[in-house]
Scaffold this active site. Structure first.
Site, PDB file in Angstrom:
ATOM      1  N   ALA A 154      -2.467   5.880  -1.467  1.00  0.00           N
ATOM      2  CA  ALA A 154      -3.057   6.150  -2.779  1.00  0.00           C
ATOM      3  C   ALA A 154      -2.513   5.174  -3.827  1.00  0.00           C
ATOM      4  CB  ALA A 154      -2.772   7.593  -3.201  1.00  0.00           C
ATOM      5  N   HIS A 155      -1.659   4.239  -3.395  1.00  0.00           N
ATOM      6  CA  HIS A 155      -1.067   3.250  -4.305  1.00  0.00           C
ATOM      7  C   HIS A 155      -1.341   1.859  -3.740  1.00  0.00           C
ATOM      8  CE1 HIS A 155       2.224   6.554  -4.968  1.00  0.00           C
ATOM      9  NE2 HIS A 155       1.091   6.839  -5.595  1.00  0.00           N
ATOM     10  N   GLN A 156      -2.008   1.035  -4.511  1.00  0.00           N
ATOM     11  CA  GLN A 156      -2.273  -0.349  -4.089  1.00  0.00           C
ATOM     12  C   GLN A 156      -1.671  -1.294  -5.130  1.00  0.00           C
ATOM     13  OE1 GLN A 156      -5.404   1.708  -4.627  1.00  0.00           O
ATOM     14  NE2 GLN A 156      -4.784   2.729  -2.740  1.00  0.00           N
ATOM     15  N   LEU A 185       0.776  -1.234   0.000  1.00  0.00           N
ATOM     16  CA  LEU A 185       0.000   0.000   0.000  1.00  0.00           C
ATOM     17  C   LEU A 185       0.817   1.297   0.000  1.00  0.00           C
ATOM     18  CD1 LEU A 185      -2.847  -0.893   2.555  1.00  0.00           C
ATOM     19  CD2 LEU A 185      -2.947  -0.934   0.063  1.00  0.00           C
ATOM     20  N   HIS A 186       2.152   1.223   0.055  1.00  0.00           N
ATOM     21  CA  HIS A 186       2.935   2.464   0.156  1.00  0.00           C
ATOM     22  C   HIS A 186       2.373   3.366   1.269  1.00  0.00           C
ATOM     23  CE1 HIS A 186       4.809   2.597  -4.191  1.00  0.00           C
ATOM     24  NE2 HIS A 186       5.378   1.700  -3.412  1.00  0.00           N
TER      25      HIS A 186
END
Length: 741
Positions: free
Chosen positions: A673-675, A499-500
């Site tokens: 916001a990154h998956q 997930l960052h």
């Protein structure tokens, strides 16, 4: 101010409610909700210094209360629509208990007592100052954490609603005091919408019109009365229109194949966008932008519109780092990432989406990041963007109104449509059609997908789309549930989710005390970056600047009192934010739609702690008069004239706490916001859910083309990596299909 009339009705906001609310709370529960919202955001007088400013907007903001209609009802309405069922049950249960005297005594203790009849007050009868003290205790509650969860949930949603809501004129009563103005720059207008030739929007269709609309687009459609469905034939069906699906659609349509793209979100173009945070987020993001992990620790942002994340992302174009490619090709044995084909794909992607090396003018926050890094001798690099050098847009997260940003909706999907592809907007895939393998083979055969129009449409029949190849490109949160609901069982489906994780630092830069011009919501969102590397040269963490509208800012700001909240919010426009983003070693799981679990590894916590401290140093070096974190206690320090040893002592107290459901008194919210990586490629079926071509080990003709195929986290903004990977996978599929024809 945007009048709302020049944008799409769904993005306009300010619509009057014609029907009642569907939250189902009783009047006594709503009385408690209003009292809760009032304690969070009370009506307050200005202090002496503020009074001297004679600022009518500021006075009106401090005077307004969170209990005023319709805010409490709207808060409850958002909750029932966006919350996990168990979270909403908990909130409604607590509101019910607090509507009784003995229930209030049970949950609030002595703060509800008074030495006169009736001796015990219901929550709504407790004086405001005591209600505020109760909420402070709930925020610190670490024995019975459900109370803290209720506090966090109501605070987050009520603040978000309050600071995004607009009237029919596009006005919010707090924005002027906060120094916020909605983007009103001239929009790009089109004679014809770029995808008009190939788009079918189901919200405008019914059972009698859909067949005609699809037939006019060149599709073969028949009605199946027995199964109450429409049967549609094509060569390739793609679920999702974002960075993966958009690229795949273009490559495959360009090869002469008949392509259908399904997208559950709606279609908007530049002239449709309003730049209003509330309605834009509601329409363009997954779960209306209000989505969390099951434990409430992680707030999740993901696109859900034609163009997917590329329509609302922050324009950052960073090529896959070489050390990451080396790791993926050697450690995870995926040759694709070490190939010249992948390098060529990155070149082709950057060319098609118009990547520009750097912008001509940097925003307030990026100026601060660059100047702060320079003063503490940290390397800072420019970030390429998929827009022109003059792109000075802080509202691209609500759709790019100027049309300068090149998402898949204005590039790859345009190419796809030009070559005969058909896009169905407002159409959600339910499951892939899998048949048992012939001649006793264990591997199944994918024959297409079953889909249905979303709730706005009057199309009642299912869509049975039969295809030679089916591709899931609906992102790392939606691809695994779709594959599982289709009957696939590989253990890597839904596992290994990266997930960052992000933590924010903030610094206040009064306009009269700094050389930095502008506000935190103007200009390019990410144009500068500081990178920290691990021992193997892969990214450890990065520091960048975010986009935080008034609603998002208010939702994340720690609540320590009503007065403190209003003081912080009044400084919104000149509060600069930097975030530390870690290439996570920990991982999560998403097996069912909307249910994300995630465990933050201790190594990740330490990386975030180091990154957060570094971000604070950068802000102080740039000249912030006050800095802080988003920990629940409102951790901050005034730094004008501060001694170095005092600041170092403060930095020693900066930690990365657990989420709201942790057993610690202090907590924090994480954001993503990154998956990525929830359906990863593997050298064998024992190493991943897919082979190196993106094809399922379990089903022939079923591919995945999105960030879920990554072996693990990429460590930087992933748009270029997703598109380049999709380019390679789609090229292989096209070659395979053309050989069969």
């Amino acid at each position: 101010m945007e009048d709302g009339k020049s944008c799409h009705p769904l993005l306009r906001g300010g619509n009057k409610r014609e029907k009642g609310y569907s939250h189902g709370l009783s009047s006594s529960q709503m009385q408690v909700m209003a009292s809760f919202c009032e304690a969070l955001l009370p009506s307050l007088p200005l202090n002496k210094e503020q009074n001297l400013q004679h600022n009518h907007a500021l006075s009106a903001f401090y005077n307004i209360s969170g209990s005023q209609a319709p805010f409490p009802d709207e808060t409850a309405e958002i909750m029932i629509k966006r919350a996990l069922p168990e979270a909403w049950s908990l909130v409604s249960w607590v509101l019910w208990i607090l509507s009784f005297r003995f229930g209030t005594l049970l949950l609030c203790g002595k703060d509800c007592l008074e030495w006169k009849w009736p001796f015990i007050h219901k929550f709504s009868e407790i004086p405001l100052n005591k209600r505020e003290e109760i909420l402070k205790k709930w925020s610190r509650e670490n024995n019975w954490t459900p109370l803290r969860i209720v506090f966090v949930f109501i605070k987050l949603v009520s603040f978000y609603n309050f600071f995004t809501r607009t009237d029919g004129s596009g006005h919010n009563p707090a924005w002027e005091a906060m120094g916020y103005k909605v983007d009103t720059r001239q929009k790009l207008t089109h004679k014809e919408r770029p995808l008009q030739k190939g788009i079918v929007e189901t919200m405008y269709e019914n059972d009698s019109t859909l067949i005609q609309s699809l037939t006019e687009k060149g599709l073969e459609v028949t009605e199946d009365l027995e199964h109450n469905s429409y049967n549609i034939k094509c060569d390739v069906v793609i679920v999702g229109s974002g960075c993966g699906g958009g690229v795949a659609a273009a490559i495959l349509a360009n090869s002469g194949l008949k392509v259908i793209v399904l997208e559950k979100g709606e279609y908007f173009v530049s002239e449709d966008y309003s730049s209003f945070e509330g309605p834009s987020t509601n329409e363009l993001y997954e779960s209306g932008g209000i989505m969390s992990s099951v434990d409430g620790k992680m707030m999740i942002l993901a696109g859900s519109t034609i163009g997917g994340g590329s329509a609302i992302n922050w324009s950052a174009c960073i090529r896959t780092p070489d050390p990451v490619l080396k790791e993926w090709s050697e450690k995870y044995k995926i040759p694709l990432f070490g190939s010249s084909n992948y390098q060529s794909a990155m070149d082709a992607v950057c060319k098609r989406i118009g990547v520009t090396p750097q912008c001509a003018k940097e925003s307030f926050q990026n100026q601060i990041l660059r100047e702060g890094c320079k003063k503490v001798d940290l390397k800072v690099e420019s970030v390429a963007i998929n827009a022109s050098a003059d792109h000075y847009c802080g509202s691209c997260c609500y759709g790019c109104r100027t049309g300068d940003k090149k998402g898949t909706d204005s590039t790859w999907l345009v190419d796809a449509v030009a070559n005969g592809a058909v896009i169905l907007a407002g159409c959600k895939a339910e499951k892939f059609i899998l048949e048992d393998g012939k001649n006793g083979l264990k591997k199944k055969k994918c024959r297409g997908v079953i889909a249905a129009a979303t709730w706005r449409s009057k199309v009642s029949k299912k869509l049975r789309i039969e295809s030679k190849v089916s591709i899931s490109s609906c992102g790392s949160l939606s691809t695994p549930p779709l594959l599982i609901s289709s009957g696939l069982q590989n253990p890597y489906i839904g596992k290994n989710l990266r997930l960052h994780p992000v933590q924010f630092a903030w610094g206040y830069f009064p306009e009269d005390m700094t050389n930095f011009s502008g506000t935190n919501y103007e200009g390019g969102i990410i144009t500068s970056i500081h990178k920290e590397f691990a021992e193997d040269s892969t990214p450890k963490f990065i520091i960048e600047a975010p986009a935080l509208g008034p609603g998002s800012f208010s939702a994340l700001v720690p609540w320590v009192s009503g007065l403190n909240a209003k003081d912080r919010l009044a400084k919104y426009a000149r509060t600069a934010h930097l975030f530390a983003l870690v290439r996570d070693q920990g991982s999560g799981e998403v097996k069912a739609e909307g249910r994300v679990s995630y465990r933050l590894d201790q190594v990740d916590k330490e990386s975030l702690r180091i990154g957060l401290r570094k971000a604070l140093r950068i802000l102080v070096a740039a000249g912030a008069v006050e800095v802080g974190t988003y920990r629940s206690d409102g951790q901050r320090i005034k730094c004008k004239g501060i001694k170095e040893e005092d600041f170092e002592e403060f930095l020693d107290t900066v930690t990365v706490a657990g989420g709201p459901s942790s057993r610690n008194e202090l907590w924090t919210l994480f954001t993503t916001a990154h998956q990525m990586a929830s359906c990863r490629m593997g050298a064998t079926k024992d190493d991943g859910a897919l082979d190196e071509n993106g094809e399922s080990w379990e089903a022939e003709g079923l591919y995945v083309c999105d960030a879920s195929v990554f072996p693990n986290a990429v460590g930087v903004n992933p748009m270029i990596t997703i598109q380049s990977t999709a380019y390679c996978i789609a090229t292989k599929i096209a070659e395979s299909l053309m050989n069969e024809m």
